[in-house]
Design an enzyme around this catalytic site. Structure first.
Site, PDB file in Angstrom:
ATOM      1  N   GLN A 159     -18.749-110.369 -54.143  1.00 12.03           N
ATOM      2  CA  GLN A 159     -18.580-109.306 -53.155  1.00 12.03           C
ATOM      3  C   GLN A 159     -18.633-109.798 -51.708  1.00 12.03           C
ATOM      4  OE1 GLN A 159     -21.556-106.833 -55.577  1.00 12.03           O
ATOM      5  NE2 GLN A 159     -20.369-105.257 -54.549  1.00 12.03           N
TER       6      GLN A 159
ATOM      7  N   HIS B 176     -23.403-111.728 -62.034  1.00 13.86           N
ATOM      8  CA  HIS B 176     -23.261-110.423 -61.367  1.00 13.86           C
ATOM      9  C   HIS B 176     -21.799-109.980 -61.553  1.00 13.86           C
ATOM     10  CE1 HIS B 176     -24.946-107.572 -58.164  1.00 13.86           C
ATOM     11  NE2 HIS B 176     -23.749-107.111 -58.467  1.00 13.86           N
TER      12      HIS B 176
ATOM     13  N   ASN C 175     -26.914-109.031 -64.198  1.00  8.26           N
ATOM     14  CA  ASN C 175     -27.028-107.845 -63.359  1.00  8.26           C
ATOM     15  C   ASN C 175     -26.511-106.609 -64.086  1.00  8.26           C
ATOM     16  OD1 ASN C 175     -27.394-106.587 -60.605  1.00  8.26           O
ATOM     17  ND2 ASN C 175     -25.234-106.102 -60.977  1.00  8.26           N
ATOM     18  N   GLU C 176     -27.359-105.615 -64.171  1.00 13.31           N
ATOM     19  CA  GLU C 176     -26.980-104.312 -64.738  1.00 13.31           C
ATOM     20  C   GLU C 176     -26.289-104.449 -66.089  1.00 13.31           C
ATOM     21  OE1 GLU C 176     -24.937-102.074 -61.675  1.00 13.31           O
ATOM     22  OE2 GLU C 176     -26.819-101.646 -60.668  1.00 13.31           O
TER      23      GLU C 176
HETATM   24  C1  BGC Z   1     -23.991-103.346 -58.311  1.00  8.83           C
HETATM   25  C2  BGC Z   1     -23.409-103.761 -56.985  1.00  8.83           C
HETATM   26  C3  BGC Z   1     -22.645-102.608 -56.357  1.00  8.83           C
HETATM   27  C4  BGC Z   1     -23.612-101.467 -56.144  1.00  8.83           C
HETATM   28  C5  BGC Z   1     -23.016-100.256 -55.476  1.00  8.83           C
HETATM   29  C6  BGC Z   1     -24.490-101.938 -58.370  1.00  8.83           C
HETATM   30  O1  BGC Z   1     -23.915-101.330 -59.485  1.00  8.83           O
HETATM   31  O2  BGC Z   1     -24.943-104.267 -58.755  1.00  8.83           O
HETATM   32  O3  BGC Z   1     -22.621-104.888 -57.197  1.00  8.83           O
HETATM   33  O4  BGC Z   1     -22.005-102.972 -55.182  1.00  8.83           O
HETATM   34  O5  BGC Z   1     -24.171-101.064 -57.357  1.00  8.83           O
HETATM   35  O6  BGC Z   1     -22.066 -99.634 -56.274  1.00  8.83           O
END
Ligand code: BGC
Length: 408
Positions: A20, A114, A157-158
């Protein structure tokens, strides 16, 4: 603000993710998708915020903002550009980023995955590839050996996001975009993390996390390892409590059960979801919404910390929380209210050890491109000039006051 007792050593930080902000992540599956025609993405990431070359100034800025920690991610597509071929140059780059954090007195919190993956991995099916867990653990092993100064390791991540948001992501993809994406990937769209199948997430994803944890601990037994999770505040209109509870059991519980074996879990909350008796869940009606269409709800993060603490003992770091929009006055107020909510949850017993605002910089918001702005620092994408927004100073003031109270 009301005096809130944040524990001594509480981490105050800001977060980014490689794809990003770095720019030029051309060996990643995401880059290929951005350039498919027609594309699922509003625009390509291009040079992003050129963080790959400007990290020193950006890290210095985090320190100048009075924060004590920086969360960022390392890019698998750069570190392992072909299967089994590791780039010392890329590892050296991330070692310099970590060194720069340490020089500025910042705690480096590093995410290993990520969303983006190398293109070769996408061709094999991404997280669905049979040996994904072993491949991910091997990459983490190489990275952790080379990057000594990491203070917290976030594996994936997530991990739960593709399950939580499956309906949303799939509804956005037209048949033409999907076909173009699959041509660009040389694989089914599920090879790209955000579109991964639920069974790949619950199988390979959770197993990759566990194997990565073992690999990381083998080199660095002292290093706290965890995953980060997307967790919305889940509420229900009368009569929809069962729907809310089902959502919790499906989207969060299996991941938090797994995270309970870690040193911490990263909690990432932006808003709340209201379950309705008719079956649909979405933003509460009649409430202000942000640029992303989410309810503007700074209280959500504190509520999520309380809910996690009510069932799981694992320490939490708020690894993401933020406000998307151009109204920076609102962003500053949002941060204050969110931090107060976290402080109140801690006062009531939640074990929360850090708060990272998302995001340090205005950056590439995945499918939406650059229009959605979460940053406390504005980026002029023509000159790459950074301008600190007032909300950054609001966060600085909160962090300073909390530290002073903890020390005094
Ligand atoms: C993610 C980020 C994203 C943010 C806002 C999260 O889901 O880890 O990469 O930019 O939320 O949408």
């Amino acid at each position: 603000m009301t005096r809130l007792e944040f524990p001594r050593g509480f981490l105050w930080g800001a977060a980014t993710a490689a794809h990003q902000v770095e720019g030029g992540n051309a060996n990643s599956d995401c880059w290929a998708l951005e350039h498919a025609r027609p594309s699922l993405f509003a625009e390509p990431s291009g040079d992003a915020a050129d963080h790959y070359h400007r990290f020193e100034a950006d890290v210095a800025l985090v320190a100048e903002l009075g924060l004590g920690a920086y969360r960022f991610s390392i890019e698998w597509a750069r570190i392992e550009p072909e299967s089994g071929c590791f780039s010392q140059g890329a590892l050296d780059h991330y070692r310099r980023v970590i060194d720069s954090c340490l020089v500025h007195g910042l705690t480096p919190v590093v995410t290993f995955h990520h969303f983006t993956q190398p293109r070769w991995l996408a061709r094999m099916g991404g997280m669905g590839a049979v040996d994904f867990p072993e491949r991910f653990a091997r990459y983490c092993d190489r990275a952790v050996r080379a990057l000594e100064g990491i203070a917290f390791a976030c594996t994936i991540n997530e991990l739960n996001l593709p399950v939580l948001a499956a309906r949303y992501f799939h509804a956005r993809a037209t048949p033409e975009q999907r076909a173009a994406a699959e041509r660009a990937l040389g694989a089914r769209l599920s090879a790209f993390f955000l579109f991964a199948d639920e069974d790949a997430i619950l199988g390979n994803g959770l197993s990759a996390h566990a194997q990565a944890r073992t690999a990381i601990r083998a080199t660095r037994p002292d290093l706290p390892v965890g995953m980060t999770l997307a967790i919305s505040e889940e509420t229900a209109e009368p009569g929809a409590e069962d729907i809310r509870n089902e959502r919790r059991e499906r989207y969060y519980a299996p991941f938090l059960d797994a995270a309970a074996r870690d040193e911490f879990v990263g909690v990432q909350t932006y808003s709340r979801v209201m379950s309705r008796p008719a079956g649909e869940a979405g933003p509460a009606s009649g409430r202000p919404v942000t640029m992303m269409g989410w309810e503007d709800r700074p209280e959500a993060i504190g509520e999520v910390c309380r809910w996690v603490a009510s069932r799981w003992r694992v320490p939490m770091l708020v690894t993401e929380n933020g406000y998307p929009g151009d109204d920076d006055t609102r962003r500053a107020d949002f941060i204050k209210a969110a931090v107060e909510g976290v402080g109140a949850a801690i006062a009531d017993g939640a074990d929360v050890r850090g708060y990272f605002y998302w995001s340090l910089l205005d950056n590439f918001e995945w499918l939406f491109g650059y229009r959605q702005r979460f940053g406390i620092v504005e980026v002029d994408r023509t000159t790459q000039q950074r301008t600190t927004k007032p909300s950054a100073r609001a966060l600085q003031t909160l962090a300073r006051a909390a530290r002073r109270d903890a020390d005094g």
